[in-house]
Design a protein around this motif. Sequence first.
Motif, PDB file in Angstrom:
ATOM      1  N   MET A   1       0.703  -1.267  -0.104  1.00  0.00           N
ATOM      2  CA  MET A   1      -0.027  -0.110   0.067  1.00  0.00           C
ATOM      3  C   MET A   1       1.100   1.180  -0.163  1.00  0.00           C
ATOM      4  O   MET A   1       1.294   1.516   1.114  1.00  0.00           O
ATOM      5  CB  MET A   1      -0.759   0.159   1.186  1.00  0.00           C
ATOM      6  N   ILE A   2       1.150   1.680  -1.453  1.00  0.00           N
ATOM      7  CA  ILE A   2       1.524   2.987  -1.275  1.00  0.00           C
ATOM      8  C   ILE A   2       1.135   4.072  -0.756  1.00  0.00           C
ATOM      9  O   ILE A   2       2.163   5.279   0.010  1.00  0.00           O
ATOM     10  CB  ILE A   2       2.601   3.418  -2.647  1.00  0.00           C
ATOM     11  N   PHE A   3       0.061   4.518  -0.472  1.00  0.00           N
ATOM     12  CA  PHE A   3      -0.733   5.053   0.157  1.00  0.00           C
ATOM     13  C   PHE A   3      -1.045   5.406   1.620  1.00  0.00           C
ATOM     14  O   PHE A   3      -0.135   6.770   1.958  1.00  0.00           O
ATOM     15  CB  PHE A   3      -1.521   5.559   0.210  1.00  0.00           C
ATOM     16  N   ARG A   4      -0.472   4.515   2.288  1.00  0.00           N
ATOM     17  CA  ARG A   4      -0.545   4.479   3.585  1.00  0.00           C
ATOM     18  C   ARG A   4       1.363   4.392   3.798  1.00  0.00           C
ATOM     19  O   ARG A   4       1.171   4.972   4.030  1.00  0.00           O
ATOM     20  CB  ARG A   4      -0.782   2.483   3.995  1.00  0.00           C
ATOM     21  N   ARG A   5       2.106   3.918   2.956  1.00  0.00           N
ATOM     22  CA  ARG A   5       3.625   4.643   3.333  1.00  0.00           C
ATOM     23  C   ARG A   5       3.787   5.528   3.133  1.00  0.00           C
ATOM     24  O   ARG A   5       5.092   6.421   3.956  1.00  0.00           O
ATOM     25  CB  ARG A   5       4.066   3.957   2.817  1.00  0.00           C
ATOM     26  N   ILE A   6       2.842   6.469   2.062  1.00  0.00           N
ATOM     27  CA  ILE A   6       3.142   8.055   1.869  1.00  0.00           C
ATOM     28  C   ILE A   6       2.872   8.825   2.962  1.00  0.00           C
ATOM     29  O   ILE A   6       3.377   9.172   3.669  1.00  0.00           O
ATOM     30  CB  ILE A   6       2.696   8.616   0.479  1.00  0.00           C
ATOM     31  N   ILE A   7       1.775   8.271   4.086  1.00  0.00           N
ATOM     32  CA  ILE A   7       1.326   8.641   5.328  1.00  0.00           C
ATOM     33  C   ILE A   7       1.962   8.577   6.281  1.00  0.00           C
ATOM     34  O   ILE A   7       2.505  10.057   7.656  1.00  0.00           O
ATOM     35  CB  ILE A   7       0.221   8.688   5.171  1.00  0.00           C
ATOM     36  N   TYR A   8       2.789   7.599   6.352  1.00  0.00           N
ATOM     37  CA  TYR A   8       3.298   7.179   7.337  1.00  0.00           C
ATOM     38  C   TYR A   8       4.813   8.323   7.870  1.00  0.00           C
ATOM     39  O   TYR A   8       5.425   8.954   8.204  1.00  0.00           O
ATOM     40  CB  TYR A   8       4.063   5.735   7.637  1.00  0.00           C
ATOM     41  N   THR A   9       5.161   7.945   6.028  1.00  0.00           N
ATOM     42  CA  THR A   9       6.158   8.979   6.487  1.00  0.00           C
ATOM     43  C   THR A   9       6.015  10.520   6.129  1.00  0.00           C
ATOM     44  O   THR A   9       7.139  10.991   7.190  1.00  0.00           O
ATOM     45  CB  THR A   9       7.101   8.625   5.081  1.00  0.00           C
ATOM     46  N   THR A  10       5.228  11.152   5.730  1.00  0.00           N
ATOM     47  CA  THR A  10       5.080  12.749   6.111  1.00  0.00           C
ATOM     48  C   THR A  10       4.485  12.856   7.339  1.00  0.00           C
ATOM     49  O   THR A  10       5.345  13.917   7.896  1.00  0.00           O
ATOM     50  CB  THR A  10       3.506  12.781   5.260  1.00  0.00           C
ATOM     51  N   LEU A  11       4.245  11.847   7.901  1.00  0.00           N
ATOM     52  CA  LEU A  11       4.244  12.506   9.322  1.00  0.00           C
ATOM     53  C   LEU A  11       5.663  12.622  10.241  1.00  0.00           C
ATOM     54  O   LEU A  11       5.862  13.226  11.236  1.00  0.00           O
ATOM     55  CB  LEU A  11       3.489  10.691  10.333  1.00  0.00           C
ATOM     56  N   PHE A  12       6.768  11.514   9.603  1.00  0.00           N
ATOM     57  CA  PHE A  12       8.349  11.418  10.070  1.00  0.00           C
ATOM     58  C   PHE A  12       8.892  12.772   9.343  1.00  0.00           C
ATOM     59  O   PHE A  12       9.225  13.318  10.466  1.00  0.00           O
ATOM     60  CB  PHE A  12       8.399   9.881   9.678  1.00  0.00           C
ATOM     61  N   VAL A  13       8.695  13.018   8.397  1.00  0.00           N
ATOM     62  CA  VAL A  13       8.951  13.952   7.723  1.00  0.00           C
ATOM     63  C   VAL A  13       8.929  15.416   7.902  1.00  0.00           C
ATOM     64  O   VAL A  13       9.314  16.454   8.426  1.00  0.00           O
ATOM     65  CB  VAL A  13       9.163  14.261   6.627  1.00  0.00           C
ATOM     66  N   GLY A  14       7.362  15.658   8.521  1.00  0.00           N
ATOM     67  CA  GLY A  14       6.461  16.941   8.764  1.00  0.00           C
ATOM     68  C   GLY A  14       7.367  16.933  10.214  1.00  0.00           C
ATOM     69  O   GLY A  14       6.867  18.398  10.261  1.00  0.00           O
ATOM     70  N   LEU A  15       7.147  15.685  10.524  1.00  0.00           N
ATOM     71  CA  LEU A  15       7.660  15.880  12.762  1.00  0.00           C
ATOM     72  C   LEU A  15       9.122  17.162  12.709  1.00  0.00           C
ATOM     73  O   LEU A  15       9.053  17.958  13.111  1.00  0.00           O
ATOM     74  CB  LEU A  15       7.932  14.745  13.251  1.00  0.00           C
ATOM     75  N   LEU A  16      10.054  16.204  12.161  1.00  0.00           N
ATOM     76  CA  LEU A  16      11.115  16.568  11.497  1.00  0.00           C
ATOM     77  C   LEU A  16      11.492  18.155  11.028  1.00  0.00           C
ATOM     78  O   LEU A  16      12.190  18.987  11.623  1.00  0.00           O
ATOM     79  CB  LEU A  16      12.128  15.465  10.906  1.00  0.00           C
ATOM     80  N   ALA A  17      10.628  17.733   9.900  1.00  0.00           N
ATOM     81  CA  ALA A  17      11.036  19.311   9.645  1.00  0.00           C
ATOM     82  C   ALA A  17      10.075  20.697   9.879  1.00  0.00           C
ATOM     83  O   ALA A  17      10.814  21.738  10.268  1.00  0.00           O
ATOM     84  CB  ALA A  17      10.635  19.523   7.711  1.00  0.00           C
ATOM     85  N   LEU A 215      14.463  22.241   2.395  1.00  0.00           N
ATOM     86  CA  LEU A 215      15.417  21.343   2.441  1.00  0.00           C
ATOM     87  C   LEU A 215      15.324  20.102   2.888  1.00  0.00           C
ATOM     88  O   LEU A 215      15.566  19.307   2.262  1.00  0.00           O
ATOM     89  CB  LEU A 215      16.974  22.210   2.232  1.00  0.00           C
ATOM     90  N   VAL A 216      14.993  20.558   4.187  1.00  0.00           N
ATOM     91  CA  VAL A 216      14.770  18.725   4.957  1.00  0.00           C
ATOM     92  C   VAL A 216      13.973  17.900   4.622  1.00  0.00           C
ATOM     93  O   VAL A 216      13.765  16.947   4.230  1.00  0.00           O
ATOM     94  CB  VAL A 216      14.590  19.548   6.339  1.00  0.00           C
ATOM     95  N   MET A 217      12.359  18.843   4.118  1.00  0.00           N
ATOM     96  CA  MET A 217      11.785  17.974   3.291  1.00  0.00           C
ATOM     97  C   MET A 217      11.445  16.892   1.884  1.00  0.00           C
ATOM     98  O   MET A 217      11.296  16.035   2.042  1.00  0.00           O
ATOM     99  CB  MET A 217      10.149  18.976   3.471  1.00  0.00           C
ATOM    100  N   GLY A 218      12.593  17.937   1.268  1.00  0.00           N
ATOM    101  CA  GLY A 218      12.766  17.505  -0.134  1.00  0.00           C
ATOM    102  C   GLY A 218      13.661  16.279   0.066  1.00  0.00           C
ATOM    103  O   GLY A 218      14.045  14.478  -0.824  1.00  0.00           O
ATOM    104  N   VAL A 219      15.363  16.625   0.898  1.00  0.00           N
ATOM    105  CA  VAL A 219      16.038  15.265   1.235  1.00  0.00           C
ATOM    106  C   VAL A 219      15.244  14.070   1.964  1.00  0.00           C
ATOM    107  O   VAL A 219      15.828  13.259   0.962  1.00  0.00           O
ATOM    108  CB  VAL A 219      17.187  16.795   1.899  1.00  0.00           C
ATOM    109  N   VAL A 220      14.655  14.397   3.205  1.00  0.00           N
ATOM    110  CA  VAL A 220      14.090  13.263   3.761  1.00  0.00           C
ATOM    111  C   VAL A 220      13.204  12.464   2.989  1.00  0.00           C
ATOM    112  O   VAL A 220      13.051  11.451   3.097  1.00  0.00           O
ATOM    113  CB  VAL A 220      13.838  13.332   5.096  1.00  0.00           C
ATOM    114  N   SER A 221      11.973  13.368   2.105  1.00  0.00           N
ATOM    115  CA  SER A 221      12.118  12.368   2.201  1.00  0.00           C
ATOM    116  C   SER A 221      11.934  11.865   0.561  1.00  0.00           C
ATOM    117  O   SER A 221      11.275  10.647   0.166  1.00  0.00           O
ATOM    118  CB  SER A 221      10.770  13.563   0.327  1.00  0.00           C
TER     119      SER A 221
END
Lengths: 240, 67
Positions: A1-17, A215-221
């Motif tokens: 499920m790519i959708f679910r993985r994208i959402i999980y990843t955005t939680l991590f990237v969003g938190l960090l950035a 830059l953080v969002m681009g690199v980490v994403s």
Amino acid sequence: MIFRRIIYTTLFVGLLAGLLMSVVQIFTVNPIIFAAEAFEVHDHGSHVHGEEAWAPADGSERTFYTVFSNISAGIGFSAILLALMSQLQTSGMTRLTIPKGALWGLAGFIVAFVAPGIGMPPEIPGIQAAPLESRQLWWLLAVVGTALGIFVLAFVRIKYKAWGVVAIALPFFIGAPQHDGPAFTHPDPVVVASLTQLHEQFMVVTSLSNLLFWLVMGVVSAWALNRWVLRQASVSLTHT
Amino acid sequence: MNTSDKNTIQQTQVTTGLFTLGQCILIQNIAALIFGMIIIFAVGFMPMEAAHNASHDTRHVLTFPCH
């Protein structure tokens, strides 16, 4: 499920950035906002309400909501970034790397900050501006136009690339809504001078905060996309 | 099911129910894109006064039109 993985990843990237930008914002941007608010004349012509709406109390509560909103913005923007990265990579149009992630971040900075900011410079509280709805509409136009333009310039065949320039230029031909008259209406010229100075500082620190954020969002994403989001899908789909 | 037997070099179409794998990924990416847009709308544009006040300083730093 790519959708679910994208959402999980955005939680991590969003938190960090969002957290990184919050640290920079709390020390550089917020003091300017508070200083400008101290000069605000509490006579908002447009703000007429039956009762005062809820607002976080100044201090830690306000900071908490700012950090929360920054993280949310990071989640939202990185979801858009990851959706586009994922689509372009699975359709074989690009192969993300860390340096390319930085370029995507830079593109995001140009799309969401530089382009709307050229037409309507970052505002500090108390500044006079054109009606809100027309500014929001132009913001959207500038962001969508610049995003489409950069996409065309980067990924579409050379004979169509001129359309990319057209898409970027169009919002500026239409023109950003401008306020006629002085930027600050405070009666004291000394206050107006300090507000003008605050505004100049504000443009510098918001530029730096946004650049870091993107830059953080681009690199980490980009890193997370290869590392996790498309780990299995890329095996079957990258060769076209 | 498999109709592409004339061209063996071409990658075989993986079907998951109604959609090909490519379509399935496209739909999910569009869903993620819409998810992101809704959040950005909430943070940057929602006109409700309380929402504006909560995200006020974020709206200023990210240059969302404010006030």
